[in-house]
Design a protein around this motif. Structure first.
Motif, PDB file in Angstrom:
ATOM      1  N   THR A 270     -15.615  -6.007   0.204  1.00 53.01           N
ATOM      2  CA  THR A 270     -15.530  -4.886  -0.735  1.00 53.01           C
ATOM      3  C   THR A 270     -14.410  -4.997  -1.766  1.00 53.01           C
ATOM      4  N   ASN A 271     -13.477  -5.896  -1.566  1.00 48.72           N
ATOM      5  CA  ASN A 271     -12.302  -6.031  -2.447  1.00 48.72           C
ATOM      6  C   ASN A 271     -11.424  -4.785  -2.487  1.00 48.72           C
ATOM      7  N   ILE A 272     -11.595  -3.908  -1.524  1.00 45.59           N
ATOM      8  CA  ILE A 272     -10.683  -2.771  -1.359  1.00 45.59           C
ATOM      9  C   ILE A 272     -10.240  -2.760   0.106  1.00 45.59           C
ATOM     10  N   ILE A 273      -9.427  -1.770   0.454  1.00 54.86           N
ATOM     11  CA  ILE A 273      -8.929  -1.743   1.827  1.00 54.86           C
ATOM     12  C   ILE A 273     -10.043  -1.336   2.781  1.00 54.86           C
TER      13      ILE A 273
ATOM     14  N   ILE B 159       1.083  -5.033  -1.362  1.00 52.42           N
ATOM     15  CA  ILE B 159       0.059  -5.731  -2.154  1.00 52.42           C
ATOM     16  C   ILE B 159       0.070  -5.239  -3.596  1.00 52.42           C
ATOM     17  N   LYS B 160      -0.765  -5.901  -4.411  1.00 56.67           N
ATOM     18  CA  LYS B 160      -0.884  -5.526  -5.827  1.00 56.67           C
ATOM     19  C   LYS B 160      -2.313  -5.036  -6.075  1.00 56.67           C
ATOM     20  N   PRO B 161      -2.546  -4.378  -7.221  1.00 54.92           N
ATOM     21  CA  PRO B 161      -3.928  -3.929  -7.468  1.00 54.92           C
ATOM     22  C   PRO B 161      -4.894  -5.096  -7.609  1.00 54.92           C
ATOM     23  N   THR B 162      -4.364  -6.262  -7.921  1.00 55.68           N
ATOM     24  CA  THR B 162      -5.232  -7.430  -8.085  1.00 55.68           C
ATOM     25  C   THR B 162      -5.384  -8.239  -6.792  1.00 55.68           C
ATOM     26  N   THR B 163      -4.737  -7.798  -5.738  1.00 51.28           N
ATOM     27  CA  THR B 163      -4.804  -8.543  -4.467  1.00 51.28           C
ATOM     28  C   THR B 163      -6.240  -8.589  -3.947  1.00 51.28           C
ATOM     29  N   ARG B 164      -6.666  -9.776  -3.565  1.00 53.65           N
ATOM     30  CA  ARG B 164      -7.977  -9.939  -2.962  1.00 53.65           C
ATOM     31  C   ARG B 164      -7.806 -10.441  -1.538  1.00 53.65           C
ATOM     32  N   TRP B 165      -8.910 -10.550  -0.830  1.00 49.38           N
ATOM     33  CA  TRP B 165      -8.840 -10.840   0.614  1.00 49.38           C
ATOM     34  C   TRP B 165      -8.084 -12.120   0.928  1.00 49.38           C
ATOM     35  N   ASN B 166      -8.243 -13.117   0.040  1.00 47.79           N
ATOM     36  CA  ASN B 166      -7.619 -14.411   0.323  1.00 47.79           C
ATOM     37  C   ASN B 166      -6.348 -14.648  -0.488  1.00 47.79           C
ATOM     38  N   SER B 167      -5.819 -13.582  -1.086  1.00 46.58           N
ATOM     39  CA  SER B 167      -4.549 -13.705  -1.811  1.00 46.58           C
ATOM     40  C   SER B 167      -3.419 -13.919  -0.809  1.00 46.58           C
TER      41      SER B 167
ATOM     42  N   ASP C   1       4.750  10.543  -4.325  1.00 46.25           N
ATOM     43  CA  ASP C   1       5.198   9.234  -4.806  1.00 46.25           C
ATOM     44  C   ASP C   1       4.894   9.128  -6.309  1.00 46.25           C
ATOM     45  N   SER C   2       5.936   8.974  -7.109  1.00 47.43           N
ATOM     46  CA  SER C   2       5.740   9.049  -8.564  1.00 47.43           C
ATOM     47  C   SER C   2       4.862   7.904  -9.083  1.00 47.43           C
ATOM     48  N   LYS C   3       4.941   6.751  -8.440  1.00 47.60           N
ATOM     49  CA  LYS C   3       4.143   5.607  -8.898  1.00 47.60           C
ATOM     50  C   LYS C   3       2.642   5.898  -8.748  1.00 47.60           C
ATOM     51  N   ILE C   4       2.272   6.471  -7.626  1.00 48.89           N
ATOM     52  CA  ILE C   4       0.844   6.740  -7.408  1.00 48.89           C
ATOM     53  C   ILE C   4       0.370   7.910  -8.283  1.00 48.89           C
ATOM     54  N   LEU C   5       1.233   8.897  -8.484  1.00 48.43           N
ATOM     55  CA  LEU C   5       0.847  10.042  -9.317  1.00 48.43           C
ATOM     56  C   LEU C   5       0.637   9.610 -10.772  1.00 48.43           C
ATOM     57  N   GLU C   6       1.548   8.779 -11.241  1.00 42.39           N
ATOM     58  CA  GLU C   6       1.413   8.280 -12.628  1.00 42.39           C
ATOM     59  C   GLU C   6       0.163   7.427 -12.788  1.00 42.39           C
ATOM     60  N   MET C   7      -0.099   6.592 -11.809  1.00 45.63           N
ATOM     61  CA  MET C   7      -1.282   5.744 -11.859  1.00 45.63           C
ATOM     62  C   MET C   7      -2.555   6.601 -11.933  1.00 45.63           C
TER      63      MET C   7
ATOM     64  N   ARG D 242      -8.095   6.763  -0.996  1.00 43.79           N
ATOM     65  CA  ARG D 242      -8.968   6.822  -2.180  1.00 43.79           C
ATOM     66  C   ARG D 242      -8.160   6.452  -3.429  1.00 43.79           C
ATOM     67  N   ALA D 243      -6.947   6.955  -3.498  1.00 39.59           N
ATOM     68  CA  ALA D 243      -6.096   6.628  -4.650  1.00 39.59           C
ATOM     69  C   ALA D 243      -5.852   5.118  -4.714  1.00 39.59           C
ATOM     70  N   MET D 244      -5.680   4.487  -3.564  1.00 40.49           N
ATOM     71  CA  MET D 244      -5.498   3.027  -3.567  1.00 40.49           C
ATOM     72  C   MET D 244      -6.771   2.309  -4.022  1.00 40.49           C
ATOM     73  N   ASN D 245      -7.937   2.863  -3.654  1.00 36.44           N
ATOM     74  CA  ASN D 245      -9.198   2.293  -4.174  1.00 36.44           C
ATOM     75  C   ASN D 245      -9.212   2.343  -5.696  1.00 36.44           C
ATOM     76  N   VAL D 246      -8.803   3.489  -6.234  1.00 33.26           N
ATOM     77  CA  VAL D 246      -8.764   3.654  -7.694  1.00 33.26           C
ATOM     78  C   VAL D 246      -7.797   2.635  -8.302  1.00 33.26           C
ATOM     79  N   TRP D 247      -6.657   2.500  -7.680  1.00 35.55           N
ATOM     80  CA  TRP D 247      -5.612   1.556  -8.105  1.00 35.55           C
ATOM     81  C   TRP D 247      -6.163   0.130  -8.158  1.00 35.55           C
ATOM     82  N   MET D 248      -7.064  -0.187  -7.203  1.00 34.04           N
ATOM     83  CA  MET D 248      -7.622  -1.542  -7.122  1.00 34.04           C
ATOM     84  C   MET D 248      -8.898  -1.702  -7.942  1.00 34.04           C
ATOM     85  N   GLY D 249      -9.172  -0.705  -8.791  1.00 34.36           N
ATOM     86  CA  GLY D 249     -10.303  -0.827  -9.721  1.00 34.36           C
ATOM     87  C   GLY D 249     -11.617  -0.291  -9.201  1.00 34.36           C
ATOM     88  N   ARG D 250     -11.592   0.352  -8.022  1.00 34.91           N
ATOM     89  CA  ARG D 250     -12.827   0.955  -7.496  1.00 34.91           C
ATOM     90  C   ARG D 250     -12.585   2.464  -7.363  1.00 34.91           C
TER      91      ARG D 250
END
Lengths: 65, 774
Positions: free
Chosen positions: B129-132, B88-96, B731-737, B629-637
Motif C-alpha cells: 500500500t505504500n502507507i503504514i 520516516i519521511k513522506p517519501t519512505t517506501r517499504w524497502n527504503s 504537534d505543529s508539524k502535523i497541523l501545518e502539513m 490518517r494524517a500520516m496517510n495524507v502526509w505520505m500522499g494517500r
C-alpha cells in the motif's frame, strides 16, 4: 403477517421463536430477539408462540471479524 | 490439572522428528553487536522505554517514553505510529533504508488474569500500500519483549547478510548476530532457535523463548507475514501465530532479518505489575467464568475456534466463493467447522497466551504434507481460522485436508493466507475469462478448483521463480491489474471491478455486496480492506439497525474507534464480542456488549492506575486513528480517491452474478430506485446492471460524505487541524502539513461533497467547509 427486521413475513399460527429463526435461516447463535420491544429470553425460544402482527427484531451480535 | 487437560508426558503429536546440530549452527554465528542494558521493572503495564536497532550501522539504543507520549498515544499501535512519525519521511517506501519494522506491546499486554491479553502490534510502511500497515498477532513475543524490558522494538536499516536479533531478558543483553546456516522457513526455524537459545534442555526453559520469523515466500513476494512463535509444552513444538496483513514479513526479510528472538527470565501473573491487582483479578475472574459457562452455547470458540463462522457465512450469503462472485455454494458444507473439529487435536487447552480461556488457537497435529519440500513429513498445522477456510471457498476448493496443506505452506513460507487466497482467486477468475491463460501463467492451469496449480504457485513463489507471472502475482492484485492492463489483456473496467483490493491490499473473506456499511468498513479505513476496523454486515444487512447514512456513519465512527483500542493496549478483540453475558440482550445497546466495555474500562484502570471512563477510551483511539490518517495524507494517500473500492464489493459485476440473485436485484430496482415492475421487466440484464451500478456507486460516495463528516474530516477525507486540536494532538508539524494539504485540495476543487443528492436529500452539512467555524 409479521415483520422481522423490517421485512414482511407470513405469520404461522403457534410458531415459536425457534421455529421462526429456522424458517428465515437465522442460524447465528448470538442473537437477541425482541417481540414488540419485549426481550424474549433464550430459554423461552422454543415455547414462546409469536402473535400475529408482531414486530420482531432479531439482533445479530457483531461477532466475526 | 483442569478439566479436560492431559498430562504433558502423555501427549504425542506424531510429527516427524528432526535432529539439528544446534551447536554447530550457533558456532557459525558472528556477533556483530552486543549491547547490555539494565533490566529494570515494569511499572503499571509500562517499561517506559523502547528499543531502537539500526541494522545498517549495528547500533542499539534505548529511548525513553514520556508521560506526554502515553497521554497522546496510549501504547501499542499508538506508540508505533509515533515512533514511525519520528523516523520516516513522506517519501519512505517499504524497502527504503529508513523504513522501520516496529513491534509494540501495550500496557495491558502480558496480563494473565484477563483473556486475550498477549497481542503484539506490528507496523511498517507496507509494500502493498505504500502507507503504514498495522497488524496484530498472538504468540509469546509481545509479552516477552515487555518482560525483557521494552514496550516496543523499532528496527531500522538493513543488514548485509542474514542476521538474528536476540533480546535476552535473562542476561540483559541485545545481540545482532549473523545466521548463515539456519532454515528460513518458520516451522523449522522457530524450533531450531527455541532449542538453540533456551538456557536449559527442558520444556519450561524452551517456553521462555519466542521467535519472530517469516520464510522463503516472504523473500519473493509482497504477501510476507510475520510468524510469532509460542512454545507448546504439551506438543513439544513451536506453534505459530501470524501478523498477516500488509507485507510485514516482506520488510523483515528485506532487512535480512532471519529471526528476532526474545528470551525471558521468568513469567508470572504479576509480571505487568498492575496498580490494582485485586480489581484486576475481579474483572478477570468474571469474564473467565462467563467464557467457561457460556461459550459452548454461543460461538463454541473453545472447540472449533473461528472456523465456526464458515457455516454461518454460507447461510447468510457472505462466504466468498469464486472470487466473491457468490456468497454461498452447494459444496460449502464440505468445509463447515465439524469437519475441522474432527481433525483438530482435542483435550488440550489452546490459548496463544497464558490465561486465555477463549483458547481458540486450534491445531491439527501429525498432518502429513502432500507436496513441496516437506512432502511426506508429519507436522503441526496451526489453524485453519475462518479466513483461511474462506480462502478455500474463494478459490472453489472444498477439501479440508487441502485447506490444511495451503494453511501449512502459507505459514511456513511466511505468506499471508488472506492476501494469497484472495489474490489467487482473482487470478483464477481472470483465467476463466481468458485474460490469463496457461502460457501467460507460466504453465499453470490456474482455473477455479485446481488445487495442484495453487500449491505449485506457492512453491514457485518460495523458490524465487523468475517468470513474469510468478514475480508479478506474488506482488498482489494491484500489480497484476496494472500488468494485465499494460499488456492490453482484457477489459480494463472488468479487471478493476473484479480484483478485490483497495489501497493495494487484498480483501479479507466476507462478501459485502448487500451491506453498504461494510463496504465502508473495508474502504473507509486506514490500512485497507481488513475487517479489524469494523464488521457491520449483520448490523446493517440482517438487523436493518442502521438504515440511514447518519446511522451508518455513526457505526463507522464508533466501531473503528472501539476496535482500535484493543491494538493500543495489546489485546485481542475476541473476548469482547465472541462471547456475551447471559443478560446482554436486556441492555440498551447489546451490539456494543456494554458489560464487557465496562470491564475493559476497569481492566485498563486496574493495570495503569488511571481513572478513565468509556468515553475516554474511545478518545484514546480517536487520537491515534486520526494521527494514522494524517500520516496517510502526509505520505500522499488518505484522500477520497484512496478510499475507492472495487465494484465487486458493491454489487454484481457480471450477468451471471446478477442472474444468480435476479429476484433480489430486480426488487431493489423497484423498491430502492423507484422503477415500476413494468420498467424492470422491459430492461435487459445489462441495462439493469448499469442502473444498479450507478446507484450503488453513488450510495458509496454519499456514505463517504457522512463518514468523513462524522469523523471531523474534510469532504476529501483529510483530518482537519481543528479536529486534531480538539483531540489534544497539537504537534505543529502535523497541523501545518494538514492545513497545507487542505489548501491544496481547496485549490483543486476537491473540498466538496462527493455524492449526488436528489431532491429531498441533503449532504451531511450545507457548508462543506464546516470545520472552519470550529
Amino acid at each position: 403477517m409479521i415483520e422481522v427486521n423490517g421485512k414482511k413475513v407470513d405469520w404461522v399460527e403457534n410458531e415459536t421463536v425457534s421455529q421462526l429463526l429456522k424458517r428465515v435461516r437465522y442460524i447465528f447463535p448470538l442473537v437477541v430477539v425482541k417481540i414488540n420491544d419485549k426481550v424474549i429470553l433464550k430459554k423461552d425460544f422454543s415455547t414462546y408462540s409469536i402473535p400475529d402482527n408482531s414486530k420482531i427484531a432479531v439482533i445479530h451480535m457483531i461477532s466475526g471479524g | 490439572m483442569v478439566e479436560g487437560q492431559i498430562p504433558i508426558e502423555e501427549y504425542k503429536t506424531g510429527n516427524t522428528k528432526h535432529k539439528w546440530d544446534n551447536k554447530k549452527m550457533k558456532s557459525s554465528h558472528k556477533i556483530l553487536t552486543k549491547y547490555t542494558y539494565k533490566k529494570g521493572e515494569i511499572q503499571k503495564g509500562y517499561t517506559n522505554r523502547t528499543l531502537h536497532i539500526n541494522l545498517t550501522t549495528n547500533e542499539v539504543k534505548e529511548k525513553k517514553i514520556t508521560e506526554d507520549m502515553k497521554k497522546k498515544f496510549t501504547g501499542g499501535r499508538g506508540f508505533g505510529l509515533k515512533l514511525l512519525w519520528d523516523s520516516i519521511k513522506p517519501t519512505t517506501r517499504w524497502n527504503s533504508e529508513e523504513n522501520e519494522l516496529i513491534i509494540t506491546t501495550g500496557p495491558l499486554c502480558g496480563t494473565t488474569q484477563y483473556p486475550g491479553s498477549g497481542k503484539s502490534l506490528c507496523l511498517t510502511v507496507s509494500p502493498s500500500t505504500n502507507i503504514i500497515c498495522d497488524s496484530n498477532v498472538g504468540g509469546f513475543f509481545g509479552p516477552y519483549l515487555k518482560f525483557a524490558g521494552f514496550d516496543a522494538v523499532e528496527i531500522q536499516g538493513k543488514a548485509k547478510k542474514d542476521v538474528i536479533l536476540l533480546i535476552d531478558g535473562e542476561e540483559g543483553k541485545i545481540t545482532i548476530e549473523t545466521a548463515p546456516n539456519e532454515e528460513t522457513n518458520s516451522h523449522i526455524l522457530a524450533d531450531q532457535l527455541t532449542y538453540m537459545y533456551a538456557s536449559e534442555d527442558n520444556e519450561r526453559s524452551r517456553q521462555k523463548i519466542s521467535v519472530v520469523s517469516a520464510g522463503k515466500g516472504a523473500d519473493h513476494s509482497f504477501w510476507g507475514c510475520l510468524n510469532f512463535s509460542f512454545w507448546d509444552i504439551r506438543r513439544k513444538t513451536a506453534r505459530l501465530k501470524q501478523a498477516g496483513r500488509g507485507g510485514l514479513g516482506t520488510v523483515l526479510r528485506d532487512k535480512k532479518i532471519k529471526a528476532i528472538v526474545a528470551k525471558v527470565e521468568k513469567i508470572s501473573g504479576v509480571s505487568n505489575n498492575p496498580a490494582d491487582p485485586v480489581k484486576l483479578a475481579r474483572v478477570g475472574t468474571k469474564i473467565h467464568k462467563e467464557i467457561r459457562d457460556l461459550d459452548r452455547y454461543q460461538c463454541n470458540m473453545r472447540a472449533v475456534g473461528t472456523s465456526h463462522l464458515v457455516e454461518i457465512m454460507d447461510a447468510y450469503d457472505l462466504l466468498p466463493t469464486e472470487n466473491y462472485r457468490f456468497g454461498c455454494f452447494p459444496k460449502a458444507s464440505k468445509i463447515y467447522s465439524p469437519h475441522f473439529y474432527e481433525l483438530f487435536t482435542k483435550v488440550i487447552p489452546d490459548g496463544c497466551w497464558h490465561g486465555c480461556t477463549m483458547a481458540c488457537a486450534k491445531t491439527v497435529d501429525g498432518f502429513t504434507v502432500k507436496t513441496g519440500p516437506y512432502k511426506g513429513q508429519r507436522v503441526t498445522v496451526d489453524g485453519p481460522e475462518y479466513e483461511t477456510v474462506g480462502c478455500g471457498s474463494n478459490m472453489s476448493l472444498w477439501d479440508p485436508l487441502w485447506i490444511l496443506e495451503f494453511n501449512f505452506y502459507c505459514d511456513t513460507y511466511g505468506l499471508d493466507t488472506i492476501s494469497t487466497g484472495t489474490g489467487i482467486a482473482f487470478y483464477m477468475e481472470m483465467y476463466e475469462y481468458g485474460i490469463l491463460n496457461k502460457k501467460r501463467c507460466g504453465g499453470l492451469e490456474l482455473c477455479f478448483g485446481n488445487s495442484e496449480a495453487v500449491m505449485e504457485l506457492l512453491h514457485r513463489i518460495a523458490n524465487g521463480d523468475k517468470g513474469d507471472f510468478i514475480k508479478t502475482a506474488a506482488k498482489g492484485i494491484r500489480r497484476v491489474k496494472d500488468w494485465m492492463i499494460k499488456k492490453g489483456w482484457g477489459d480494463k473496467q472488468l479487471i478493476e471491478d473484479t480484483g478485490m483490493e483497495s489501497k493495494g491490499l487484498e480483501y479479507s473473506e466476507y462478501v459485502t455486496k448487500e451491506s453498504l456499511a461494510m463496504q465502508g468498513g473495508y474502504g473507509l479505513t486506514l490500512k485497507g480492506p481488513q475487517h479489524d476496523e469494523a464488521w457491520l454486515i449483520f448490523m446493517d444487512m440482517v438487523n436493518n439497525a442502521i438504515p440511514t447514512f447518519k446511522d451508518k456513519a455513526e457505526a463507522l465512527h464508533y466501531f473503528p474507534m472501539w476496535r482500535t483500542w484493543f491494538g493500543l493496549n495489546g489485546l485481542c478483540k475476541l473476548p469482547w464480542n465472541d462471547i456475551e453475558p447471559a443478560n446482554n440482550a436486556e441492555t440498551d445497546e447489546p451490539a456494543k456488549v456494554p458489560e464487557h466495555v465496562q470491564s475493559y474500562v476497569e481492566y485498563q484502570n486496574a493495570v495503569t492506575g488511571w481513572n478513565v471512563d468509556k468515553e475516554e477510551i474511545i478518545l484514546q483511539s480517536e487520537r491515534c486513528y486520526n494521527w494514522q490518517r494524517a500520516m496517510n495524507v502526509w505520505m500522499g494517500r488518505g484522500r477520497r480517491k484512496d478510499d475507492w473500492i472495487p465494484y465487486r464489493s458493491m454489487g454484481p459485476v457480471t450477468e451471471m452474478e446478477y442472474n444468480s440473485r435476479k429476484e433480489r436485484y430486480d426488487k431493489q430496482l423497484i423498491e430502492k430506485l423507484g422503477l415500476s415492475e413494468k420498467q424492470v421487466e422491459n430492461m435487459s440484464v445489462s441495462e439493469k446492471m448499469k442502473t444498479l451500478y450507478d446507484y450503488r456507486q453513488n450510495q458509496y460516495q454519499k456514505l463517504a460524505d457522512a463518514v468523513y463528516y462524522r469523523r471531523g474530516w474534510t469532504p476529501n477525507g483529510v483530518p482537519t487541524p481543528q479536529k486534531m486540536k480538539q483531540l489534544g494532538m497539537d504537534d505543529s508539524k502535523i497541523l501545518e502539513m494538514l492545513q497545507q494539504k487542505i489548501n491544496e485540495d481547496k485549490k483543486a476543487g476537491f473540498n466538496v461533497w462527493g455524492g449526488k443528492y436528489s431532491k429531498g436529500e441533503k449532504p451531511p452539512s450545507n457548508d462543506p467547509h464546516y470545520w472552519e467555524k470550529w
